[in-house]
Design a protein around this motif. Structure first.
Motif, PDB file in Angstrom:
ATOM      1  N   LEU A  23      39.170  41.302  38.001  1.00  0.00           N
ATOM      2  CA  LEU A  23      38.112  41.474  39.262  1.00  0.00           C
ATOM      3  C   LEU A  23      36.704  41.950  38.678  1.00  0.00           C
ATOM      4  O   LEU A  23      36.457  42.998  38.230  1.00  0.00           O
ATOM      5  CB  LEU A  23      38.508  42.163  40.328  1.00  0.00           C
ATOM      6  CG  LEU A  23      37.536  42.132  41.513  1.00  0.00           C
ATOM      7  CD1 LEU A  23      37.482  40.908  42.138  1.00  0.00           C
ATOM      8  CD2 LEU A  23      38.094  43.399  42.673  1.00  0.00           C
ATOM      9  N   VAL A  24      35.697  41.089  38.897  1.00  0.00           N
ATOM     10  CA  VAL A  24      34.370  41.601  38.566  1.00  0.00           C
ATOM     11  C   VAL A  24      33.397  41.297  39.806  1.00  0.00           C
ATOM     12  O   VAL A  24      33.876  40.441  40.494  1.00  0.00           O
ATOM     13  CB  VAL A  24      33.563  40.893  37.351  1.00  0.00           C
ATOM     14  CG1 VAL A  24      34.437  41.241  36.060  1.00  0.00           C
ATOM     15  CG2 VAL A  24      33.470  39.342  37.540  1.00  0.00           C
ATOM     16  N   LEU A  25      32.228  42.226  39.990  1.00  0.00           N
ATOM     17  CA  LEU A  25      31.351  42.283  41.053  1.00  0.00           C
ATOM     18  C   LEU A  25      30.176  42.242  40.533  1.00  0.00           C
ATOM     19  O   LEU A  25      29.660  42.748  39.564  1.00  0.00           O
ATOM     20  CB  LEU A  25      31.699  43.708  41.608  1.00  0.00           C
ATOM     21  CG  LEU A  25      32.840  44.196  42.182  1.00  0.00           C
ATOM     22  CD1 LEU A  25      32.897  45.634  42.421  1.00  0.00           C
ATOM     23  CD2 LEU A  25      33.516  43.148  43.256  1.00  0.00           C
ATOM     24  N   ASP A  32      29.752  43.757  37.075  1.00  0.00           N
ATOM     25  CA  ASP A  32      30.263  45.124  36.770  1.00  0.00           C
ATOM     26  C   ASP A  32      31.672  45.233  37.172  1.00  0.00           C
ATOM     27  O   ASP A  32      32.170  44.166  37.928  1.00  0.00           O
ATOM     28  CB  ASP A  32      29.480  46.060  37.461  1.00  0.00           C
ATOM     29  CG  ASP A  32      29.295  47.459  37.087  1.00  0.00           C
ATOM     30  OD1 ASP A  32      30.331  47.819  36.257  1.00  0.00           O
ATOM     31  OD2 ASP A  32      28.560  48.397  37.202  1.00  0.00           O
ATOM     32  N   PHE A  33      32.418  46.131  36.775  1.00  0.00           N
ATOM     33  CA  PHE A  33      33.514  46.678  37.348  1.00  0.00           C
ATOM     34  C   PHE A  33      33.253  47.609  38.814  1.00  0.00           C
ATOM     35  O   PHE A  33      32.232  48.194  38.974  1.00  0.00           O
ATOM     36  CB  PHE A  33      34.827  47.418  36.596  1.00  0.00           C
ATOM     37  CG  PHE A  33      35.069  46.388  35.398  1.00  0.00           C
ATOM     38  CD1 PHE A  33      35.665  45.360  35.490  1.00  0.00           C
ATOM     39  CD2 PHE A  33      34.459  46.810  34.235  1.00  0.00           C
ATOM     40  CE1 PHE A  33      36.219  44.741  34.243  1.00  0.00           C
ATOM     41  CE2 PHE A  33      34.920  45.905  33.009  1.00  0.00           C
ATOM     42  CZ  PHE A  33      35.887  45.012  33.338  1.00  0.00           C
ATOM     43  N   PRO A  34      34.381  47.394  39.638  1.00  0.00           N
ATOM     44  CA  PRO A  34      34.146  48.376  40.845  1.00  0.00           C
ATOM     45  C   PRO A  34      34.385  49.699  40.184  1.00  0.00           C
ATOM     46  O   PRO A  34      35.091  50.056  39.555  1.00  0.00           O
ATOM     47  CB  PRO A  34      35.295  48.097  41.592  1.00  0.00           C
ATOM     48  CG  PRO A  34      36.215  47.185  40.815  1.00  0.00           C
ATOM     49  CD  PRO A  34      35.530  46.782  39.992  1.00  0.00           C
ATOM     50  N   GLU A  51      36.370  54.486  44.915  1.00  0.00           N
ATOM     51  CA  GLU A  51      35.368  53.610  44.744  1.00  0.00           C
ATOM     52  C   GLU A  51      35.661  52.129  44.671  1.00  0.00           C
ATOM     53  O   GLU A  51      35.145  51.366  45.403  1.00  0.00           O
ATOM     54  CB  GLU A  51      34.600  54.139  43.321  1.00  0.00           C
ATOM     55  CG  GLU A  51      33.758  54.959  43.547  1.00  0.00           C
ATOM     56  CD  GLU A  51      32.575  54.876  44.227  1.00  0.00           C
ATOM     57  OE1 GLU A  51      31.937  53.715  44.642  1.00  0.00           O
ATOM     58  OE2 GLU A  51      31.761  55.996  44.598  1.00  0.00           O
ATOM     59  N   THR A  52      37.050  52.007  44.300  1.00  0.00           N
ATOM     60  CA  THR A  52      37.288  50.305  44.274  1.00  0.00           C
ATOM     61  C   THR A  52      37.765  50.167  45.681  1.00  0.00           C
ATOM     62  O   THR A  52      37.358  48.974  45.984  1.00  0.00           O
ATOM     63  CB  THR A  52      38.479  50.441  43.286  1.00  0.00           C
ATOM     64  OG1 THR A  52      38.193  50.682  41.799  1.00  0.00           O
ATOM     65  CG2 THR A  52      39.236  49.022  43.226  1.00  0.00           C
ATOM     66  N   THR A  53      38.459  50.917  46.451  1.00  0.00           N
ATOM     67  CA  THR A  53      38.722  50.511  47.949  1.00  0.00           C
ATOM     68  C   THR A  53      37.349  50.330  48.556  1.00  0.00           C
ATOM     69  O   THR A  53      37.190  49.318  49.447  1.00  0.00           O
ATOM     70  CB  THR A  53      39.801  51.605  48.304  1.00  0.00           C
ATOM     71  OG1 THR A  53      40.890  51.690  47.655  1.00  0.00           O
ATOM     72  CG2 THR A  53      39.954  51.300  49.754  1.00  0.00           C
ATOM     73  N   GLU A  54      36.656  51.335  48.305  1.00  0.00           N
ATOM     74  CA  GLU A  54      35.268  51.199  49.340  1.00  0.00           C
ATOM     75  C   GLU A  54      34.545  49.874  48.710  1.00  0.00           C
ATOM     76  O   GLU A  54      33.842  49.293  49.722  1.00  0.00           O
ATOM     77  CB  GLU A  54      34.377  52.317  48.828  1.00  0.00           C
ATOM     78  CG  GLU A  54      34.955  53.582  49.539  1.00  0.00           C
ATOM     79  CD  GLU A  54      33.925  55.006  49.166  1.00  0.00           C
ATOM     80  OE1 GLU A  54      32.995  54.432  48.422  1.00  0.00           O
ATOM     81  OE2 GLU A  54      34.402  56.032  49.505  1.00  0.00           O
ATOM     82  N   GLU A  55      34.484  49.421  47.391  1.00  0.00           N
ATOM     83  CA  GLU A  55      33.771  48.512  47.274  1.00  0.00           C
ATOM     84  C   GLU A  55      34.297  47.023  47.308  1.00  0.00           C
ATOM     85  O   GLU A  55      33.582  46.211  47.444  1.00  0.00           O
ATOM     86  CB  GLU A  55      33.242  48.591  45.740  1.00  0.00           C
ATOM     87  CG  GLU A  55      32.125  49.804  45.482  1.00  0.00           C
ATOM     88  CD  GLU A  55      31.915  49.825  43.947  1.00  0.00           C
ATOM     89  OE1 GLU A  55      32.215  49.346  43.195  1.00  0.00           O
ATOM     90  OE2 GLU A  55      30.869  51.092  43.874  1.00  0.00           O
ATOM     91  N   THR A  56      35.759  47.039  47.221  1.00  0.00           N
ATOM     92  CA  THR A  56      36.476  45.783  47.218  1.00  0.00           C
ATOM     93  C   THR A  56      37.406  45.743  48.500  1.00  0.00           C
ATOM     94  O   THR A  56      37.782  44.406  48.870  1.00  0.00           O
ATOM     95  CB  THR A  56      37.105  45.643  46.171  1.00  0.00           C
ATOM     96  OG1 THR A  56      38.344  46.602  46.142  1.00  0.00           O
ATOM     97  CG2 THR A  56      36.371  45.874  44.819  1.00  0.00           C
TER      98      THR A  56
END
Length: 141
Positions: A23-25, A32-34, A51-56
Motif C-alpha cells: 500500500l502506497v499513499l 509514501d508509506f503510512p 498512524e496507519t489506521t488513522e491514515e488508511t
C-alpha cells in the motif's frame, strides 16, 4: 547534538490473485508509506499501527513477519523513518479526514507490486522495499 526526528510506519502487504502488493499513499506529488510521528511516551511500533489506521482506515493488521523493522537513512534535516512489515488480509482503504487538517492527509492510495513501488517511492525507501520483498518471498503467512 540534536536528536533526529523519528517517524514510524508500516509497509502494508496484501495478496491479490497470488501476487504481493504493498500500500502506497500520495500527498500532492509525493508517494509514501503510512507513517507519522509518535505521541509522547508512545513506542514506535504502536505509533506505526496508530498512524496507519488513522491514515488508511485499516485496523486489522497483523505482524505476521514479527516486529523486525528497517530504517531510512536520515533525510529532510535528519529525519529517520522506521518501517515495520504488516499483513492486511481484509478491509477497504479509506482516506479519512484529518482533524488537524480538516481534509484527508493523502489524495490517493494504490496497492502496487513491489517493483512498481520502486518507481513511485523516493530512493530512501528502496532498501526497505528490497527487505520487504525478501521477507514476503521467504515466508507465506
Amino acid at each position: 547534538m540534536t536528536v533526529a526526528k523519528r517517524s514510524a510506519g508500516l509497509v502494508v502487504m496484501r495478496q491479490f490473485d497470488g501476487q504481493w502488493r504493498c500500500l502506497v499513499l500520495r500527498a500532492y506529488r509525493n508517494w509514501d508509506f503510512p507513517k507519522g510521528q509518535p505521541e509522547p511516551g508512545e513506542e514506535l511500533l504502536q505509533a506505526a499501527l496508530r498512524e496507519t489506521t488513522e491514515e488508511t482506515g485499516l485496523s486489522e493488521l497483523e505482524l505476521s513477519w514479527g516486529e523486525a523493522y528497517r530504517e531510512t537513512e536520515p533525510y529532510s534535516k535528519g529525519k529517520v523513518a522506521r518501517l515495520y512489515l504488516a499483513l492486511s488480509r481484509q478491509g477497504d482503504v479509506t482516506l479519512p479526514v484529518s482533524a488537524e487538517l480538516g481534509r484527508p492527509e493523502h489524495h490517493e492510495f494504490r496497492w502496487v507490486p513491489l517493483d512498481e513501488a520502486l518507481a513511485l517511492l523516493p530512493p530512501r525507501f528502496w532498501p526497505i522495499l528490497s527487505w520487504a520483498h525478501h521477507k514476503v518471498s521467504d515466508e507465506n503467512p
